[in-house]
Design an enzyme around this catalytic site. Structure first.
Site, PDB file in Angstrom:
ATOM      1  N   ASP A  29       0.838  -1.198   0.000  1.00 15.62           N
ATOM      2  CA  ASP A  29       0.000   0.000   0.000  1.00 15.62           C
ATOM      3  C   ASP A  29       0.873   1.249   0.000  1.00 15.62           C
ATOM      4  O   ASP A  29       1.620   1.487   0.951  1.00 15.62           O
ATOM      5  CB  ASP A  29      -0.906   0.027   1.236  1.00 15.62           C
ATOM      6  CG  ASP A  29      -1.807   1.251   1.207  1.00 15.62           C
ATOM      7  OD1 ASP A  29      -2.775   1.237   0.414  1.00 15.62           O
ATOM      8  OD2 ASP A  29      -1.519   2.240   1.920  1.00 15.62           O
ATOM      9  N   TYR A  61       3.149   9.805   0.172  1.00 20.93           N
ATOM     10  CA  TYR A  61       4.115   9.228   1.128  1.00 20.93           C
ATOM     11  C   TYR A  61       5.546   9.556   0.725  1.00 20.93           C
ATOM     12  O   TYR A  61       6.481   9.306   1.489  1.00 20.93           O
ATOM     13  CB  TYR A  61       3.924   7.697   1.252  1.00 20.93           C
ATOM     14  CG  TYR A  61       2.536   7.275   1.712  1.00 20.93           C
ATOM     15  CD1 TYR A  61       1.640   8.201   2.247  1.00 20.93           C
ATOM     16  CD2 TYR A  61       2.115   5.957   1.611  1.00 20.93           C
ATOM     17  CE1 TYR A  61       0.369   7.821   2.651  1.00 20.93           C
ATOM     18  CE2 TYR A  61       0.841   5.570   2.017  1.00 20.93           C
ATOM     19  CZ  TYR A  61      -0.024   6.502   2.521  1.00 20.93           C
ATOM     20  OH  TYR A  61      -1.286   6.126   2.922  1.00 20.93           O
ATOM     21  N   LYS A 101      -2.367   6.127  -4.443  1.00 22.20           N
ATOM     22  CA  LYS A 101      -3.513   7.018  -4.195  1.00 22.20           C
ATOM     23  C   LYS A 101      -3.284   8.382  -4.826  1.00 22.20           C
ATOM     24  O   LYS A 101      -2.176   8.925  -4.760  1.00 22.20           O
ATOM     25  CB  LYS A 101      -3.724   7.184  -2.681  1.00 22.20           C
ATOM     26  CG  LYS A 101      -3.740   5.862  -1.936  1.00 22.20           C
ATOM     27  CD  LYS A 101      -4.061   5.993  -0.455  1.00 22.20           C
ATOM     28  CE  LYS A 101      -3.793   4.683   0.262  1.00 22.20           C
ATOM     29  NZ  LYS A 101      -2.412   4.496   0.698  1.00 22.20           N
ATOM     30  N   HIS A 129      -7.482   9.508  -2.517  1.00 19.01           N
ATOM     31  CA  HIS A 129      -6.944   9.399  -1.151  1.00 19.01           C
ATOM     32  C   HIS A 129      -7.893   9.967  -0.095  1.00 19.01           C
ATOM     33  O   HIS A 129      -8.010   9.445   1.006  1.00 19.01           O
ATOM     34  CB  HIS A 129      -5.596  10.136  -1.099  1.00 19.01           C
ATOM     35  CG  HIS A 129      -4.680   9.671  -0.019  1.00 19.01           C
ATOM     36  ND1 HIS A 129      -3.317   9.644  -0.141  1.00 19.01           N
ATOM     37  CD2 HIS A 129      -4.926   9.209   1.225  1.00 19.01           C
ATOM     38  CE1 HIS A 129      -2.768   9.179   0.968  1.00 19.01           C
ATOM     39  NE2 HIS A 129      -3.733   8.910   1.819  1.00 19.01           N
TER      40      HIS A 129
HETATM   41  N1  NAP Z   1      -5.760   6.071   3.182  1.00 19.38           N
HETATM   42  C1  NAP Z   1      -5.350   6.811   4.193  1.00 19.38           C
HETATM   43  O1  NAP Z   1      -5.772   7.974   4.364  1.00 19.38           O
HETATM   44  C2  NAP Z   1      -4.354   6.234   5.159  1.00 19.38           C
HETATM   45  C3  NAP Z   1      -4.144   6.865   6.403  1.00 19.38           C
HETATM   46  C4  NAP Z   1      -3.250   6.280   7.285  1.00 19.38           C
HETATM   47  C5  NAP Z   1      -2.581   5.118   6.936  1.00 19.38           C
HETATM   48  N2  NAP Z   1      -2.773   4.549   5.702  1.00 19.38           N
HETATM   49  C6  NAP Z   1      -2.044   3.328   5.288  1.00 19.38           C
HETATM   50  O2  NAP Z   1      -2.157   2.366   6.339  1.00 19.38           O
HETATM   51  C7  NAP Z   1      -0.848   1.977   6.759  1.00 19.38           C
HETATM   52  C8  NAP Z   1      -0.871   1.584   8.226  1.00 19.38           C
HETATM   53  O3  NAP Z   1      -1.329   2.639   9.053  1.00 19.38           O
HETATM   54  P1  NAP Z   1      -0.369   3.416  10.070  1.00 19.38           P
HETATM   55  O4  NAP Z   1       0.986   3.445   9.510  1.00 19.38           O
HETATM   56  O5  NAP Z   1      -1.048   4.702  10.391  1.00 19.38           O
HETATM   57  O6  NAP Z   1      -0.450   2.575  11.407  1.00 19.38           O
HETATM   58  P2  NAP Z   1      -0.316   1.076  11.921  1.00 19.38           P
HETATM   59  O7  NAP Z   1       0.006   0.155  10.829  1.00 19.38           O
HETATM   60  O8  NAP Z   1      -1.514   0.851  12.761  1.00 19.38           O
HETATM   61  O9  NAP Z   1       0.920   1.200  12.915  1.00 19.38           O
HETATM   62  C9  NAP Z   1       2.226   1.391  12.448  1.00 19.38           C
HETATM   63  C10 NAP Z   1       3.142   1.492  13.670  1.00 19.38           C
HETATM   64  O10 NAP Z   1       3.091   0.248  14.411  1.00 19.38           O
HETATM   65  C11 NAP Z   1       4.392  -0.264  14.597  1.00 19.38           C
HETATM   66  N3  NAP Z   1       4.262  -1.733  14.487  1.00 19.38           N
HETATM   67  C12 NAP Z   1       4.118  -2.464  13.354  1.00 19.38           C
HETATM   68  N4  NAP Z   1       3.997  -3.759  13.637  1.00 19.38           N
HETATM   69  C13 NAP Z   1       4.070  -3.868  14.989  1.00 19.38           C
HETATM   70  C14 NAP Z   1       4.023  -4.967  15.864  1.00 19.38           C
HETATM   71  N5  NAP Z   1       3.872  -6.211  15.421  1.00 19.38           N
HETATM   72  N6  NAP Z   1       4.129  -4.717  17.198  1.00 19.38           N
HETATM   73  C15 NAP Z   1       4.275  -3.458  17.646  1.00 19.38           C
HETATM   74  N7  NAP Z   1       4.320  -2.369  16.854  1.00 19.38           N
HETATM   75  C16 NAP Z   1       4.228  -2.588  15.521  1.00 19.38           C
HETATM   76  C17 NAP Z   1       5.239   0.363  13.509  1.00 19.38           C
HETATM   77  O11 NAP Z   1       6.573   0.512  13.935  1.00 19.38           O
HETATM   78  P3  NAP Z   1       7.886   0.183  13.035  1.00 19.38           P
HETATM   79  O12 NAP Z   1       7.623   0.648  11.640  1.00 19.38           O
HETATM   80  O13 NAP Z   1       8.935   0.993  13.712  1.00 19.38           O
HETATM   81  O14 NAP Z   1       8.106  -1.294  13.145  1.00 19.38           O
HETATM   82  C18 NAP Z   1       4.581   1.725  13.326  1.00 19.38           C
HETATM   83  O15 NAP Z   1       5.083   2.640  14.281  1.00 19.38           O
HETATM   84  C19 NAP Z   1       0.005   3.207   6.419  1.00 19.38           C
HETATM   85  O16 NAP Z   1       1.378   2.943   6.432  1.00 19.38           O
HETATM   86  C20 NAP Z   1      -0.557   3.559   5.067  1.00 19.38           C
HETATM   87  O17 NAP Z   1      -0.030   2.687   4.075  1.00 19.38           O
HETATM   88  C21 NAP Z   1      -3.680   5.078   4.826  1.00 19.38           C
END
Ligand code: NAP
Length: 318
Positions: free
Chosen positions: A47, A52, A81, A114
């Site tokens: 994704d 980004y 996106k 997006h």
């Molecule tokens: N469409 C939209 O508007 C939108 C908005 C937000 C996000 N997104 C997409 O969704 C993805 C995920 O969302 P997000 O990045 O906000 O949050 P998330 O995936 O809920 O959390 C990411 C965080 O969790 C940590 N992490 C990952 N696996 C873990 C585990 N097994 N145990 C403990 N901590 C862990 C990561 O740290 P490390 O990286 O340091 O390991 C990072 O700090 C984004 O990267 C993006 O691609 C889309």
């Protein structure tokens, strides 16, 4: 479901892998290694997004894995996106072409609007600001959608969808769309369960992708939640994890895939990328799923409150 490549059928006959790697906030210099580690761990869905600012490195990592023969392009499901500054219909295809060039690809598997709110186009600025306010535009996402549909006709994207759209926006789009959105990518986790939206999308055969599935722990960028919470440490989640000898993260991801919802945890840590893929060897019980649904707090990490006065801001009615 035995592998990290388990998929669900989309309304156009394509399939989306239920587990993907999130790449937002994955910095240049590390995002490529994360993508490589993910493909090695069995992820087939990546994704990404123009906003980004790391698509070139993502693309280089994908290309290397294809060249090494680890995967073929067709094995992968690559998502990007359309950013808010490119909602004007004439900007849609050039924006996609910029993304395809950065990724070194000839097509995307899924291209999403997006966010429903458009911004004015100011060279080099993702969030064009003047006097502390985002310069929004009056671009209508329905017009943007018509330009997205043309990308499917031209074979540049296999599927199109939206992100952060609410039910009334989906209804409005469905009333005019020639191509029904294949996916709505939204924030979804046990603290934001959005049952009406989940039900609505199921009834219209729009697949959901759950972003921020771990509650985006430690996030500082664009975090305007006045009330930070640690979903990974929620006692209900921890007890279920202990019962299944799994981690809290694995339970939170399994919560989605078991409901046929794709999810895209972000990590740049190889051990966590591997851990997050190990969610296809256990099954949550109905009681577990019910318990996870009862801890809903309507808590949204991704609020973008600076846009809340705009007519297309999606979160005022939830
Ligand atoms: N469409 C939209 O508007 C939108 C908005 C937000 C996000 N997104 C997409 O969704 C993805 C995920 O969302 P997000 O990045 O906000 O949050 P998330 O995936 O809920 O959390 C990411 C965080 O969790 C940590 N992490 C990952 N696996 C873990 C585990 N097994 N145990 C403990 N901590 C862990 C990561 O740290 P490390 O990286 O340091 O390991 C990072 O700090 C984004 O990267 C993006 O691609 C889309």
């Amino acid at each position: 479901m035995a592998a990290a490549s388990a998929t669900r059928l989309l309304n156009n006959g394509c399939r989306i892998p239920l587990l993907g790697l999130g790449t937002w906030k994955s910095d240049p210099g590390v995002v490529g290694k994360a993508v490589s580690a993910a493909i090695d761990a069995g992820y087939r869905h990546i994704d990404g997004a123009y906003s980004y600012m790391n698509e070139a490195e993502v693309g280089a990592a994908v290309k290397k894995k294809v060249e090494e023969g680890v995967v073929t392009r067709e094995d992968l499901f690559i998502v990007s996106k359309l950013w808010c500054t490119f909602h004007a219909p004439e900007d849609v295809k050039p924006s996609l072409m910029q993304t395809l060039t950065a990724l070194q690809l000839t097509y995307l598997d899924l291209y999403l609007i997006h966010f429903p709110v458009g911004f004015q186009k100011v060279l080099g600025e993702l969030f064009p600001m003047r006097k502390g306010r985002v310069l929004v535009s009056d671009a209508d996402y329905v017009d943007t959608w018509r330009a997205m549909e043309v990308l499917v006709d031209e074979g540049l994207v296999k599927s199109i969808g939206v992100s952060n759209f609410n039910i009334s926006q989906l209804e409005r789009l469905l009333s005019v769309a020639r191509i029904i959105p294949a996916v709505n990518q939204v924030e979804l986790h046990p603290y934001l369960t959005q049952p009406e939206l989940v039900e609505f999308c199921a009834s219209r055969d729009i697949a959901l992708t759950a972003f921020s599935p771990l509650g985006s722990p430690g996030r500082t960028v664009l975090n305007d939640s006045a009330d930070p919470k640690d979903l990974l440490k929620d006692p209900v989640v921890e007890v279920i994890a202990k019962n299944h000898r799994k981690s809290s993260a694995q339970v939170l991801l399994r919560f989605h895939v078991q409901r046929n919802i794709a999810t895209i945890p972000k990590s740049v840590t190889p051990a966590r990328i591997q851990e997050n893929a190990e969610i296809f060897d256990f099954e949550l019980m109905d009681e577990d799923l019910q318990s996870l649904l009862t801890i809903n707090k309507n808590w949204r990490v991704c609020q973008l409150t600076m846009l809340q006065d705009h007519q297309f801001y999606p979160f005022n009615d939830s």
